[in-house]
Scaffold this motif. Structure first.
Motif, short mmCIF file in Angstrom:
data_model
loop_
_atom_site.label_atom_id
_atom_site.label_comp_id
_atom_site.label_asym_id
_atom_site.label_seq_id
_atom_site.Cartn_x
_atom_site.Cartn_y
_atom_site.Cartn_z
N ILE A 243 0.87 -1.30 -0.05
CA ILE A 243 0.03 -0.12 -0.02
C ILE A 243 0.84 1.30 -0.11
O ILE A 243 0.57 2.07 -0.68
N ARG A 256 -3.31 11.38 7.96
CA ARG A 256 -4.73 11.23 7.67
C ARG A 256 -5.20 10.07 8.57
O ARG A 256 -6.36 10.08 9.03
N ALA B 123 -10.31 4.98 -2.46
CA ALA B 123 -8.94 4.91 -2.01
C ALA B 123 -8.24 6.17 -2.87
O ALA B 123 -7.05 6.77 -2.58
N ALA B 125 -9.40 9.02 -4.90
CA ALA B 125 -9.69 10.20 -4.67
C ALA B 125 -9.42 10.96 -3.26
O ALA B 125 -9.35 10.25 -2.28
N PRO B 126 -9.15 12.20 -3.25
CA PRO B 126 -8.53 12.84 -2.05
C PRO B 126 -9.53 12.86 -0.90
O PRO B 126 -9.23 12.91 0.23
N GLN B 127 -10.82 13.16 -1.36
CA GLN B 127 -11.84 13.49 -0.15
C GLN B 127 -12.06 12.34 0.96
O GLN B 127 -12.06 12.46 1.84
N PRO B 128 -12.65 11.15 0.16
CA PRO B 128 -12.81 10.02 1.24
C PRO B 128 -11.54 9.76 2.05
O PRO B 128 -10.41 9.61 1.70
N ARG B 129 -12.02 9.36 3.38
CA ARG B 129 -10.67 9.24 4.12
C ARG B 129 -10.49 7.70 4.52
O ARG B 129 -11.42 6.83 4.58
N GLU B 130 -9.30 7.27 4.92
CA GLU B 130 -9.02 5.86 4.93
C GLU B 130 -9.62 5.44 6.35
O GLU B 130 -9.47 4.19 6.50
N THR B 131 -9.87 6.22 7.22
CA THR B 131 -10.31 6.00 8.55
C THR B 131 -11.77 5.77 8.75
O THR B 131 -12.36 5.28 9.77
N ASN B 172 -11.47 -0.68 9.41
CA ASN B 172 -11.56 0.78 8.88
C ASN B 172 -11.00 0.54 7.27
O ASN B 172 -10.44 -0.81 6.94
N LYS B 174 -8.78 1.39 5.51
CA LYS B 174 -7.14 1.28 5.35
C LYS B 174 -6.87 -0.24 5.77
O LYS B 174 -6.20 -0.89 5.03
N LEU B 177 -7.87 -2.44 2.68
CA LEU B 177 -6.98 -2.16 1.59
C LEU B 177 -5.72 -2.95 1.89
O LEU B 177 -5.48 -3.70 1.00
N VAL B 178 -5.27 -3.07 2.89
CA VAL B 178 -3.93 -3.59 3.36
C VAL B 178 -4.39 -5.25 3.11
O VAL B 178 -3.35 -5.76 2.55
N ALA B 181 -4.48 -6.04 -0.44
CA ALA B 181 -3.27 -6.27 -1.35
C ALA B 181 -1.97 -7.02 -0.73
O ALA B 181 -1.21 -7.25 -1.29
N THR B 182 -2.41 -7.80 0.48
CA THR B 182 -1.25 -8.47 0.99
C THR B 182 -1.44 -9.99 0.74
O THR B 182 -2.69 -10.71 0.97
N LYS B 183 -0.23 -10.79 0.22
CA LYS B 183 -0.44 -12.20 -0.19
C LYS B 183 -0.55 -12.73 1.05
O LYS B 183 0.23 -12.42 2.13
#
Lengths: 366, 394
Positions: A243, A256, B123, B125-131, B172, B174, B177-178, B181-183
């Motif tokens: 990531i 953030r 992920a 667009a800058p506005q939506p947040r990872e939290t 959340n 993030k 997403l992790v 993305a992780t094998k």
């Protein structure tokens, strides 16, 4: 003298840190995690070692010619016309590098905060302020930096404490999974970034005590390396290598993530502050070097008339160099490292030192 | 004179520049998104549902405003999330503003058909947040956002608080997403659905009491790669939490060792899980060590607490219960989903990086056949405010 300013040792260390850290803080983690994955922090340490060597080289070379800048002693070493040719290359490098930095500055503000604003507007503002500072001379932006840098480093430290709940140090394992090659590849870009310490060769004549130059360069490099390595570790610990490599500005996403007690969150304004204040000082240093170099190249009595024309070139180049932020990143990640490292940061200084030693030019290194 | 002119020029330029920023966002020009739902329509389009805050309902706390709904829910379909948002913009009078979005919900159909294409916008667009909290809806995500909350102003906040309480497995954006993305890791997210939650009593002699329906977190959505593989219910989610070593809150209920048929409940204070991957050159297995500490807060039986033998019997029963839950989740992951939900692959990767390179692409199959050996250690630390039973001795 073209530049009447004199700066002290601490001021010089601060200036050299600000010259590298603000942009590197934001961008480097993405590239190193892409190449070296979870070992990116080792890449940063390697790059710091390389930068220490480069600092040693640049300062040793410069100290052979007391009171002369890179643009002047090159002529003394190589002779008038070959020297002028090499100096012209350096002037080009400073302008080109600064144009890239102005573009990075604009790209970040536009991508992350103000998408509707034309990028040239933001770049125009920062260039105009930098032009004003450079016209006022070295001492002026050095003093500005004395206020700015402690604030930057202070906020970075605070940010580090605030993101600790999000971190998982196990993400850094396994170490050396893919062997040494990716780690070395990952070190190239940060080394080029930190190798900008070669600018010491321009700055040394304006130190109040030139004999401290070795210590100044080493201290600045170590401080920069430390903060970069810590940032790298944090980004990997929060996001993992996949990531982190995917983000354009990992440090922004890192901030953030801060949310404490459902209350302390949305602190990107701090990041923005770091970027604008630190970026300004960084742009000023290279802008000043380019202006000073051009004046010395043309053998003028004053560099001030060159500041505005240089600013126009800077702005125009920053807009035309890249079509998009993706192109900018591709260039920085793939070409900038080899280009800057082999020619300007290590190649020419090594050559100059060898020739100077062979032809017996300059005094013995201090 | 020159200075005065320069000053005037500065004023004029300054007035032009400083009158406002280019990308300013005024609060009264924004439609603040509190929750977003993404569904897949039958013709393979994206249906975007937004729960927007109605600012007037958030002003003050007067009773008079109590009946005014705090949200407005809009929905539209498009080829992509942004395409749908563009169509929504035609009928929303303000700029759609994502930065305060509390939850993102993906519908079951969208999750089953591969979730990546539905979430990339959030992920990138800058506005939506990872939290923001990330959840998968049983059924349609739009229905979740159309629900109401009794305790909170909006159902998005309601779900956000439920997720934050971490009684189940909540992630959340993030984290998701992790994992994606992780094998060696398969993503999981909390499951949200609309269930009957309780009764809202009516005002005296005016209305009847109303059965209230609302969102609840009822388990865990389990992915294999990027596609939804199935669900874990609450009980299996407990096992998942034990195996992932997440911070736990909750209750262990065990049959009383002394009196069969009666139960006792232990409140979990803390727990720790250590997963040790093992590899001997041929086979892969895992040693899982779980340590759990709790307080006894309820007993239907009459066990004599201060007796060491009784305590040990209770601790054994606690350990057995934890292992049972963990095995439940493990069996489901291995036999039904064939997906490593516990980041065992990540642990293996860290310990045996060389071997990992050979097996990472068939990790889920290897995981499904791997043996897991449990050792659970349970401690009963306190017993609330009571030392002895309150029932009289016979």
């Amino acid at each position: 003298m073209l530049e009447g300013g004199r700066i002290g040792a601490r001021q010089a260390v601060f200036l050299m840190v600000s010259m590298v850290l603000p942009t590197a803080f934001l961008f480097v983690a993405s590239v190193t995690s892409h190449l070296a994955r979870q070992d990116g922090w080792i890449s940063i340490l390697l790059a710091t070692l390389a930068a220490l060597l480069i600092a040693r080289l640049a300062v040793s070379l410069s100290l052979r010619f007391p009171g002369k800048t890179l643009f002047q002693f090159t002529e003394e070493i190589l002779g008038r016309w070959p020297g002028k040719a090499v100096t012209l290359l350096y002037i080009w490098w400073y302008i080109h590098m600064n144009a890239e930095i102005v573009r990075q500055f604009g790209s970040f503000v536009v991508s992350a905060f103000m998408p509707e604003t034309p990028i040239i507007f933001i770049e125009l503002l920062i260039t105009a302020i930098a032009a004003y500072a450079v016209r006022n001379g070295l001492e002026v932006f050095t003093r500005v930096n004395e206020i700015v840098l402690p604030l930057i480093l202070g906020s970075v430290v605070i940010i580090i404490f605030l993101v600790t709940p999000e971190m998982n140090m196990k993400n850094l394992l396994p170490v050396f999974e893919y062997g040494a090659v990716p780690v070395i590849k990952g070190a190239v870009m940060p080394a080029a970034w930190m190798g900008e310490i070669v600018t010491m060769a321009v700055l040394i004549p304006y130190l109040s005590r030139a004999e401290e130059a070795h210590r100044i360069a080493a201290a600045a490099t170590l401080i920069t390396g430390f903060f970069l390595a810590v940032t790298q570790v944090i980004d990997i610990a929060i996001f993992g290598p996949e990531i982190t490599a995917g983000w354009l500005f990992p440090a922004l996403n890192e901030i953030r993530m801060i949310h404490l007690a459902n209350y302390l969150e949305r602190l990107e304004a701090i990041q923005m502050g770091i970027w604008v204040a630190g970026g300004l000082v960084k742009i000023c240093v290279f802008y000043w070097a380019a202006a000073l170099g051009s004046a010395q190249w043309l053998e003028l009595k004053d560099y001030k008339p060159l500041v505005l024309p240089l600013g126009a070139i800077l702005l125009a180049m920053s807009i035309t160099l890249h079509d998009s932020i993706l192109d900018l990143f591709d260039f920085l990640g793939r070409y900038w490292g080899p280009y800057a490292l082999t020619i300007f940061i290590a190649g020419i200084p090594l050559l100059l030192l060898a020739v100077a030693a062979a032809r017996g030019r300059g005094g013995s290194p201090g | 004179m020159k200075k005065v002119l320069a000053f005037l020029a500065l004023l004029v330029i300054g007035a032009g520049i400083m009158s406002g920023c280019w990308s300013r966002k005024e609060l009264n020009e924004l439609a603040i998104v509190l929750g977003v739902g993404v569904d897949r329509t039958p013709d393979d389009q994206v249906q975007l549902t937004l729960q927007l805050a109605r600012p007037s309902a958030f002003v003050g706390g007067g009773e008079a405003r109590g009946r005014e709904p705090a949200t407005w829910v809009v929905s539209e379909t498009g080829k992509t999330v942004l395409d749908a948002q563009r169509k929504l913009a035609l009928r929303i009078s303000r700029n759609i503003y994502w930065s305060h979005c509390v939850i993102a919900v993906v519908g079951e159909d969208a999750a089953r058909s591969g979730i990546r294409r539905y979430i990339s916008f959030f992920a990138q667009a800058p506005q939506p947040r990872e939290t923001m909290w990330f959840l998968v809806a049983r059924g349609k995500a739009g229905d979740i956002l159309e629900s109401r909350s009794i305790l909170e102003k909006t159902s998005a906040q309601d779900i956000g608080f439920l997720a934050r309480a971490r009684t189940g497995y909540s992630v959340n954006f993030k984290d998701f997403l992790v994992m994606l993305a992780t094998k060696g890791s398969n993503p999981i997210a909390a499951r949200v659905e609309i269930i009957g939650r309780g009764v809202v009593p009516g005002a005296p002699a005016m209305e009847k009491s109303v059965e209230e329906e609302g969102p609840a977190l009822t388990g865990t959505a389990v992915f294999r790669g990027e596609t939804l593989a199935g669900w874990l219910d609450e009980s299996e989610t407990r096992g998942l939490l034990w195996l992932r070593g997440e911070v736990l809150k909750g209750i262990i209920s065990i049959p009383s060792p002394a009196e069969p048929g009666k139960e006792m409940s232990i409140d979990i204070i803390r727990g720790r899980t250590i997963v040790k991957p093992r590899y001997d050159g041929e086979s892969v297995w895992f040693d899982v060590e779980i340590i759990v500490e709790g307080d006894l807060l309820e007993q239907q039986s009459k066990d004599e607490l201060p007796e060491r033998e009784a305590l040990e019997a209770i601790e054994r029963a606690m350990a057995g219960e934890v292992e049972k839950k963990a095995r439940l989740a493990l069996e489901k992951a291995q036999a039904e989903f064939g997906a490593d939900l516990f980041d065992f692959g990540v642990a293996f990767h860290r310990k045996y990086p060389k071997k990992w390179k050979e097996i990472k692409d068939r990790w889920n199959e290897l995981f499904a056949g791997a043996e897991v050996r449990f050792s659970v250690e349970a401690h009963l630390r306190r017993s609330g405010l009571i030392a002895k039973r309150l029932t009289p001795r016979e």
